[in-house]
Design an enzyme around this catalytic site. Structure first.
Site, mmCIF file in Angstrom:
data_model
loop_
_atom_site.group_PDB
_atom_site.id
_atom_site.type_symbol
_atom_site.label_atom_id
_atom_site.label_comp_id
_atom_site.label_asym_id
_atom_site.label_seq_id
_atom_site.Cartn_x
_atom_site.Cartn_y
_atom_site.Cartn_z
ATOM 1 C CB VAL A 124 -0.883 0.019 1.132
ATOM 2 C CG1 VAL A 124 -1.814 1.322 1.090
ATOM 3 C CG2 VAL A 124 -1.777 -1.212 1.085
ATOM 4 C CD GLU A 140 0.697 -2.218 -8.069
ATOM 5 O OE1 GLU A 140 0.000 -1.496 -8.498
ATOM 6 O OE2 GLU A 140 1.083 -2.125 -6.734
#
Length: 254
Positions: free
Chosen positions: A149, A214
């Site tokens: 995060v 990602e």
């Protein structure tokens, strides 16, 4: 103009040595004026970097956001759409800036024409939401930042230009690197650039972005910039450093 100035200089010099009494009549200071005119007429160095200077100076679509370039608590885009007009994982609103939302709709439509069905997962996030997510992650991992995060202010989602895109099989599941090998992930990696998006965090750029790859995280930068980054294998950090160096070199040559 440079040749003309040289011709004038030569003519004046010839007159000095050939005409009787010309040396007394000739104002030598005029030669300095000719030389100054030559310098003023010298053309400025032209802009040669492939991306237009005006675009680089005015576009906020290429803003670099990371831990070294943080957004503030009050940084909120003023053109967020109320909800995306494309396939989503749920009926909950997902917001993006207008230009990114429109480009994403076009991308999704093009994918569907190729038999690829994509789903928007998460778009704009406020600083406050990111702050809550970050500290909840720390709390659940004994205070350790595992890089999953983003730190508050370092998330591209706060720009309203970033969107996580997954396939139907990924709905309700954790994101994993396996998405890159799915037909949806492969299609995105090949085609997203043509709609103004980049794969922001790529596997071969992890040492630069400091973020685990990602394949689902798209970032809108505009078609011209996205295609340039694809063709030159640049991540946003590399592109930003490159164009800023080009601007500095050009400005110094003016």
């Amino acid at each position: 103009m440079k040749r003309r100035g040289l011709a004038v200089l030569l003519a004046l010099t010839a007159a000095l040595f050939t005409a009787p009494g010309a040396a007394e009549m000739l104002d030598i200071s005029a030669l300095g004026d000719v030389e100054e005119a030559q310098q003023l007429d010298e053309p400025a160095q032209s802009w040669t970097y492939p991306i237009p200077y005006e675009l680089l100076m005015t576009s906020n679509y290429i803003q670099l956001v990371n831990r070294d370039n943080l957004l503030g608590e009050d940084d909120v885009p003023d053109d967020l759409v109320k909800d995306l007009d494309c396939r989503k994982i749920s009926y909950d609103p997902i917001r993006l800036r207008e230009v990114a939302a429109s480009a994403l709709k076009t991308l999704f439509d093009a994918a569907q024409e190729d038999g690829i069905y994509l789903y928007a997962h998460s778009g704009y996030r406020s600083y406050q939401t990111q702050n809550t997510m970050y500290y909840n992650r720390l709390k659940s991992h004994n205070g350790v930042d595992d890089g999953v995060v983003q730190y508050p202010g370092a998330s591209e989602h706060q720009t309203g230009l970033a969107i996580d895109v997954i396939n139907k099989a990924g709905i309700g599941k954790k994101f994993t690197s396996a998405f890159a090998k799915t037909k949806e992930g492969v299609w995105l990696a090949e085609h997203c650039w043509d709609y103004g998006f980049i794969i922001r965090y790529q596997e071969d750029k992890e040492d630069i972005t400091q973020i685990t790859a990602e394949a689902w995280h798209l970032r809108y930068v505009g078609v011209q910039v996205a295609q340039y980054m694809r063709d030159h294998n640049l991540c946003l950090e590399e592109f930003t450093a490159e164009w800023k160096e080009a601007v500095a070199a050009w400005s110094g040559a003016q």
